[in-house]
Motif scaffolding. Structure first.
Motif, mmCIF file in Angstrom:
data_model
loop_
_atom_site.group_PDB
_atom_site.id
_atom_site.type_symbol
_atom_site.label_atom_id
_atom_site.label_comp_id
_atom_site.label_asym_id
_atom_site.label_seq_id
_atom_site.Cartn_x
_atom_site.Cartn_y
_atom_site.Cartn_z
ATOM 1 N N VAL A 232 4.667 4.900 -9.069
ATOM 2 C CA VAL A 232 3.890 5.982 -9.672
ATOM 3 C C VAL A 232 4.725 6.762 -10.685
ATOM 4 O O VAL A 232 4.190 7.413 -11.565
ATOM 5 C CB VAL A 232 3.305 6.940 -8.603
ATOM 6 N N LYS B 169 7.973 -3.821 -6.905
ATOM 7 C CA LYS B 169 6.816 -4.676 -7.192
ATOM 8 C C LYS B 169 6.879 -5.962 -6.376
ATOM 9 O O LYS B 169 5.866 -6.421 -5.859
ATOM 10 C CB LYS B 169 6.755 -5.001 -8.679
ATOM 11 N N GLY C 123 4.981 -2.802 -3.406
ATOM 12 C CA GLY C 123 4.729 -1.378 -3.614
ATOM 13 C C GLY C 123 4.159 -1.085 -4.985
ATOM 14 O O GLY C 123 4.114 -1.938 -5.863
ATOM 15 N N GLU C 124 3.721 0.163 -5.171
ATOM 16 C CA GLU C 124 3.162 0.609 -6.442
ATOM 17 C C GLU C 124 4.045 1.728 -6.984
ATOM 18 O O GLU C 124 4.260 2.744 -6.324
ATOM 19 C CB GLU C 124 1.739 1.131 -6.242
ATOM 20 N N ASN D 40 0.802 -1.227 0.000
ATOM 21 C CA ASN D 40 0.000 0.000 0.000
ATOM 22 C C ASN D 40 0.835 1.276 0.000
ATOM 23 O O ASN D 40 0.359 2.311 0.444
ATOM 24 C CB ASN D 40 -0.979 0.005 1.186
ATOM 25 N N LYS D 41 2.061 1.213 -0.491
ATOM 26 C CA LYS D 41 2.924 2.396 -0.583
ATOM 27 C C LYS D 41 3.092 2.776 -2.043
ATOM 28 O O LYS D 41 3.209 1.931 -2.912
ATOM 29 C CB LYS D 41 4.317 2.126 0.015
ATOM 30 N N LYS D 42 3.101 4.063 -2.324
ATOM 31 C CA LYS D 42 3.357 4.577 -3.665
ATOM 32 C C LYS D 42 4.820 5.018 -3.711
ATOM 33 O O LYS D 42 5.287 5.713 -2.820
ATOM 34 C CB LYS D 42 2.429 5.734 -3.972
#
Length: 43
Positions: A35, A28, A32-33, A6-8
């Motif tokens: 951006v 990944k 994490g995501e 849940n971290k960008k």
């Protein structure tokens, strides 16, 4: 549980060091995501 769940993340890699796409794969895997990702030349 993933470390970056849940971290960008903004990944800025270095042309002569660790490139952005390599950082992306690690993020990944850790959940994490990404951006923004870029590989820059810091000279």
């Amino acid at each position: 549980m993933a470390i970056l769940a849940n971290k960008k993340i903004v990944a800025i890699g270095d042309r002569d060091g660790v490139p952005g796409p390599a950082i992306e794969e690690v993020v990944k895997t850790a959940g994490g995501e990404i951006v923004f990702s870029s590989t820059e030349c810091f000279v």
